[in-house]
Design a protein around this motif. Sequence first.
Motif, PDB file in Angstrom:
ATOM      1  N   THR A 122       2.377   7.153   1.731  1.00  0.00           N
ATOM      2  CA  THR A 122       2.273   8.608   1.826  1.00  0.00           C
ATOM      3  C   THR A 122       0.839   8.985   2.188  1.00  0.00           C
ATOM      4  O   THR A 122      -0.091   8.231   1.908  1.00  0.00           O
ATOM      5  N   PRO A 123       0.661  10.139   2.812  1.00  0.00           N
ATOM      6  CA  PRO A 123      -0.696  10.527   3.192  1.00  0.00           C
ATOM      7  C   PRO A 123      -1.562  10.802   1.966  1.00  0.00           C
ATOM      8  O   PRO A 123      -1.070  11.233   0.923  1.00  0.00           O
ATOM      9  N   HIS A 124      -2.834  10.518   2.102  1.00  0.00           N
ATOM     10  CA  HIS A 124      -3.775  10.830   1.023  1.00  0.00           C
ATOM     11  C   HIS A 124      -3.889  12.347   0.905  1.00  0.00           C
ATOM     12  O   HIS A 124      -3.964  13.055   1.908  1.00  0.00           O
ATOM     13  N   ARG A 125      -3.919  12.849  -0.303  1.00  0.00           N
ATOM     14  CA  ARG A 125      -4.012  14.294  -0.523  1.00  0.00           C
ATOM     15  C   ARG A 125      -5.243  14.567  -1.364  1.00  0.00           C
ATOM     16  O   ARG A 125      -5.416  13.990  -2.427  1.00  0.00           O
ATOM     17  N   ASP A 126      -6.092  15.440  -0.873  1.00  0.00           N
ATOM     18  CA  ASP A 126      -7.278  15.839  -1.619  1.00  0.00           C
ATOM     19  C   ASP A 126      -6.914  16.942  -2.605  1.00  0.00           C
ATOM     20  O   ASP A 126      -5.919  17.639  -2.435  1.00  0.00           O
TER      21      ASP A 126
ATOM     22  N   TYR B 119      -4.591  17.678  -9.481  1.00  0.00           N
ATOM     23  CA  TYR B 119      -3.180  17.519  -9.802  1.00  0.00           C
ATOM     24  C   TYR B 119      -2.696  18.774 -10.499  1.00  0.00           C
ATOM     25  O   TYR B 119      -3.425  19.325 -11.307  1.00  0.00           O
TER      26      TYR B 119
ATOM     27  N   ARG C 299       0.848  -1.186   0.000  1.00  0.00           N
ATOM     28  CA  ARG C 299       0.000   0.000   0.000  1.00  0.00           C
ATOM     29  C   ARG C 299       0.888   1.242   0.000  1.00  0.00           C
ATOM     30  O   ARG C 299       1.991   1.216   0.544  1.00  0.00           O
ATOM     31  N   PRO C 300       0.421   2.335  -0.595  1.00  0.00           N
ATOM     32  CA  PRO C 300       1.207   3.578  -0.563  1.00  0.00           C
ATOM     33  C   PRO C 300       1.497   3.986   0.880  1.00  0.00           C
ATOM     34  O   PRO C 300       0.663   3.789   1.772  1.00  0.00           O
TER      35      PRO C 300
ATOM     36  N   GLN D   5      -0.565  18.474  -6.938  1.00  0.00           N
ATOM     37  CA  GLN D   5      -0.708  18.931  -5.554  1.00  0.00           C
ATOM     38  C   GLN D   5       0.348  19.989  -5.278  1.00  0.00           C
ATOM     39  O   GLN D   5       1.418  19.988  -5.870  1.00  0.00           O
TER      40      GLN D   5
END
Length: 110
Positions: free
Chosen positions: A82-86, A89, A79-80, A91
């Motif tokens: 890194t934190p999920h980013r809302d 693109y 699994r990735p 970011q």
Amino acid sequence: MTVVSKERRGSLLGVVERNWKARGYEVTGVRASEELPAMYASTPDGFRMRVAVGGEGQFFFSITTPCFAKSDVADPKTRPNTPHRDGGYPQRPDVHDDFWSVAAPPPPPT
């Protein structure tokens, strides 16, 4: 996602350039823009690479492969991490580094 200050962008581009050249890659072009510089290179086996500085000092690396035969690719096993980013693109960079984000030229080498 690291913010690279305007004062340190040239240094990071220099690190990338020295690394590419040490690996035998040829620098094929440079966009010498104060705001959005970029560097282009190619490898002996036909890969093309670009490093470009985007808004707010975000670095983007891209690689184009030479022609290849289509093959199946397995799904990722991990699994990735890194934190999920809302948001859309690309970011915006939001990680501040004690060296690369400082708004001062880097110290001279010792």
